[in-house]
Scaffold this motif. Sequence first.
Motif, PDB file in Angstrom:
ATOM      1  N   ILE A 190       0.837  -1.199   0.000  1.00  0.00           N
ATOM      2  CA  ILE A 190       0.000   0.000   0.000  1.00  0.00           C
ATOM      3  C   ILE A 190       0.875   1.253   0.000  1.00  0.00           C
ATOM      4  N   ASP A 191       1.874   1.284   0.891  1.00  0.00           N
ATOM      5  CA  ASP A 191       2.776   2.437   0.959  1.00  0.00           C
ATOM      6  C   ASP A 191       3.515   2.647  -0.355  1.00  0.00           C
ATOM      7  N   SER A 192       3.931   1.544  -0.971  1.00  0.00           N
ATOM      8  CA  SER A 192       4.653   1.630  -2.236  1.00  0.00           C
ATOM      9  C   SER A 192       3.786   2.260  -3.324  1.00  0.00           C
ATOM     10  N   TRP A 193       2.519   1.841  -3.410  1.00  0.00           N
ATOM     11  CA  TRP A 193       1.624   2.406  -4.423  1.00  0.00           C
ATOM     12  C   TRP A 193       1.333   3.892  -4.149  1.00  0.00           C
ATOM     13  N   VAL A 194       1.193   4.252  -2.885  1.00  0.00           N
ATOM     14  CA  VAL A 194       0.955   5.666  -2.550  1.00  0.00           C
ATOM     15  C   VAL A 194       2.130   6.522  -3.008  1.00  0.00           C
ATOM     16  N   ASP A 195       3.351   6.106  -2.677  1.00  0.00           N
ATOM     17  CA  ASP A 195       4.539   6.864  -3.085  1.00  0.00           C
ATOM     18  C   ASP A 195       4.687   6.886  -4.599  1.00  0.00           C
ATOM     19  N   THR A 196       4.417   5.762  -5.240  1.00  0.00           N
ATOM     20  CA  THR A 196       4.516   5.689  -6.697  1.00  0.00           C
ATOM     21  C   THR A 196       3.528   6.648  -7.360  1.00  0.00           C
ATOM     22  N   ALA A 197       2.322   6.709  -6.808  1.00  0.00           N
ATOM     23  CA  ALA A 197       1.299   7.599  -7.366  1.00  0.00           C
ATOM     24  C   ALA A 197       1.709   9.060  -7.250  1.00  0.00           C
ATOM     25  N   ILE A 198       2.280   9.430  -6.113  1.00  0.00           N
ATOM     26  CA  ILE A 198       2.653  10.829  -5.885  1.00  0.00           C
ATOM     27  C   ILE A 198       3.908  11.212  -6.666  1.00  0.00           C
ATOM     28  N   PHE A 199       4.954  10.420  -6.524  1.00  0.00           N
ATOM     29  CA  PHE A 199       6.270  10.832  -7.038  1.00  0.00           C
ATOM     30  C   PHE A 199       6.534  10.433  -8.493  1.00  0.00           C
ATOM     31  N   GLN A 200       5.826   9.441  -8.996  1.00  0.00           N
ATOM     32  CA  GLN A 200       6.053   9.034 -10.380  1.00  0.00           C
ATOM     33  C   GLN A 200       4.846   9.298 -11.277  1.00  0.00           C
ATOM     34  N   LEU A 201       3.672   8.881 -10.812  1.00  0.00           N
ATOM     35  CA  LEU A 201       2.485   9.071 -11.648  1.00  0.00           C
ATOM     36  C   LEU A 201       2.107  10.542 -11.761  1.00  0.00           C
ATOM     37  N   ARG A 202       2.221  11.278 -10.662  1.00  0.00           N
ATOM     38  CA  ARG A 202       1.820  12.684 -10.703  1.00  0.00           C
ATOM     39  C   ARG A 202       2.984  13.622 -11.011  1.00  0.00           C
ATOM     40  N   GLU A 203       4.156  13.362 -10.437  1.00  0.00           N
ATOM     41  CA  GLU A 203       5.268  14.308 -10.554  1.00  0.00           C
ATOM     42  C   GLU A 203       6.393  13.808 -11.455  1.00  0.00           C
ATOM     43  N   GLY A 204       6.305  12.579 -11.964  1.00  0.00           N
ATOM     44  CA  GLY A 204       7.392  12.013 -12.744  1.00  0.00           C
ATOM     45  C   GLY A 204       7.370  12.406 -14.208  1.00  0.00           C
ATOM     46  N   SER A 205       8.338  11.923 -14.953  1.00  0.00           N
ATOM     47  CA  SER A 205       8.430  12.171 -16.386  1.00  0.00           C
ATOM     48  C   SER A 205       7.384  11.345 -17.116  1.00  0.00           C
ATOM     49  N   SER A 206       7.191  11.621 -18.395  1.00  0.00           N
ATOM     50  CA  SER A 206       6.219  10.867 -19.184  1.00  0.00           C
ATOM     51  C   SER A 206       6.602   9.388 -19.236  1.00  0.00           C
ATOM     52  N   LYS A 207       7.912   9.095 -19.258  1.00  0.00           N
ATOM     53  CA  LYS A 207       8.378   7.711 -19.265  1.00  0.00           C
ATOM     54  C   LYS A 207       7.998   7.016 -17.961  1.00  0.00           C
ATOM     55  N   GLU A 208       8.192   7.714 -16.840  1.00  0.00           N
ATOM     56  CA  GLU A 208       7.840   7.145 -15.532  1.00  0.00           C
ATOM     57  C   GLU A 208       6.334   6.914 -15.434  1.00  0.00           C
ATOM     58  N   LYS A 209       5.550   7.872 -15.907  1.00  0.00           N
ATOM     59  CA  LYS A 209       4.096   7.726 -15.858  1.00  0.00           C
ATOM     60  C   LYS A 209       3.635   6.518 -16.669  1.00  0.00           C
ATOM     61  N   GLY A 210       4.238   6.346 -17.861  1.00  0.00           N
ATOM     62  CA  GLY A 210       3.886   5.199 -18.694  1.00  0.00           C
ATOM     63  C   GLY A 210       4.194   3.883 -18.001  1.00  0.00           C
ATOM     64  N   ALA A 211       5.350   3.827 -17.326  1.00  0.00           N
ATOM     65  CA  ALA A 211       5.744   2.605 -16.622  1.00  0.00           C
ATOM     66  C   ALA A 211       4.777   2.301 -15.474  1.00  0.00           C
ATOM     67  N   VAL A 212       4.349   3.344 -14.750  1.00  0.00           N
ATOM     68  CA  VAL A 212       3.417   3.156 -13.635  1.00  0.00           C
ATOM     69  C   VAL A 212       2.067   2.662 -14.144  1.00  0.00           C
ATOM     70  N   LEU A 213       1.596   3.235 -15.239  1.00  0.00           N
ATOM     71  CA  LEU A 213       0.303   2.812 -15.794  1.00  0.00           C
ATOM     72  C   LEU A 213       0.342   1.355 -16.232  1.00  0.00           C
ATOM     73  N   ARG A 214       1.469   0.924 -16.790  1.00  0.00           N
ATOM     74  CA  ARG A 214       1.601  -0.485 -17.186  1.00  0.00           C
ATOM     75  C   ARG A 214       1.596  -1.391 -15.957  1.00  0.00           C
ATOM     76  N   SER A 215       2.272  -0.956 -14.890  1.00  0.00           N
ATOM     77  CA  SER A 215       2.292  -1.735 -13.647  1.00  0.00           C
ATOM     78  C   SER A 215       0.905  -1.806 -13.027  1.00  0.00           C
ATOM     79  N   MET A 216       0.193  -0.674 -13.046  1.00  0.00           N
ATOM     80  CA  MET A 216      -1.168  -0.651 -12.521  1.00  0.00           C
ATOM     81  C   MET A 216      -2.067  -1.574 -13.326  1.00  0.00           C
ATOM     82  N   ASN A 217      -1.921  -1.537 -14.634  1.00  0.00           N
ATOM     83  CA  ASN A 217      -2.751  -2.367 -15.510  1.00  0.00           C
ATOM     84  C   ASN A 217      -2.522  -3.848 -15.226  1.00  0.00           C
TER      85      ASN A 217
END
Length: 276
Positions: A190-217
Amino acid sequence: LQEEVDPSLQALESRQEEILKRLYELKSAVDGLSKMIQTPDADFDVTNIIQTVECSPLTPNGADLDLMLGKDYGALKDIVINANPSLPPLSLLVLHSLLCERYKILSAVHTHSSVKSVPENLLKCFGEQMKHQPRHEYQLGFTLIWKDVPKPQMKFSIQTMCPIEGEGNIARFLFSLFGQKYNAVTSTLIDSWVDTAIFQLREGSSKEKGAVLRSMNAALGKTSWLVGNELTVADIVAWSALQQTGSANTAPANVQKWMRSCENLAPFSSVMKLLK
């Protein structure tokens, strides 16, 4: 032989207990007024009191709240959050709505003098103004102050405490008030997903956001929610991040389905109205 208790003495003790109870209630009311004057977050810099609204619980459970936060007879526990209206902390608004389903909450929205203007929908993010009961009859105070701050800040009850900063950290605290218990592995996920959402999905680069969306999927192809089969703070923060970045419409299929599941819940759908 046990001595017989004098009835007049019993009556005197009963009256003393009633007086003490009333004094605690009076103290609570005075504390509420003093916080509005003394607390740096809600003092004379707060130039516009927008609303005060009551949230009645669907399933009240005050005993749990006292167990988690400590019991101070007759006193209301206060959460004060500063947030920038240019980036509304949607996850905190969802959590406020969820908390209102469980506890009797005295909610208020204010505008700080550091903010020139706030959109009307954010001024009414807790609903329309309603009449409310005496302060001491609520279980929790929840005050949102729209203020020019770089990231959301929260203080809880203690006026001199160091603020908790960051939407993710505040969301963790608020979600803990529901009293869910997780094992170490689940808590870490849970903590990992919260940090990932804040620091990569919201504040990260387009490459990081794409990687997070694939992991979420991938994760949402196995379970209904990000961690297991029930809603957690990870879902709330990740959903908020997707809305804040405008990535919701381009998310992959499992993420889209998950988002619809979130938005079918009343607390999410009410916050969705703020985005229109």
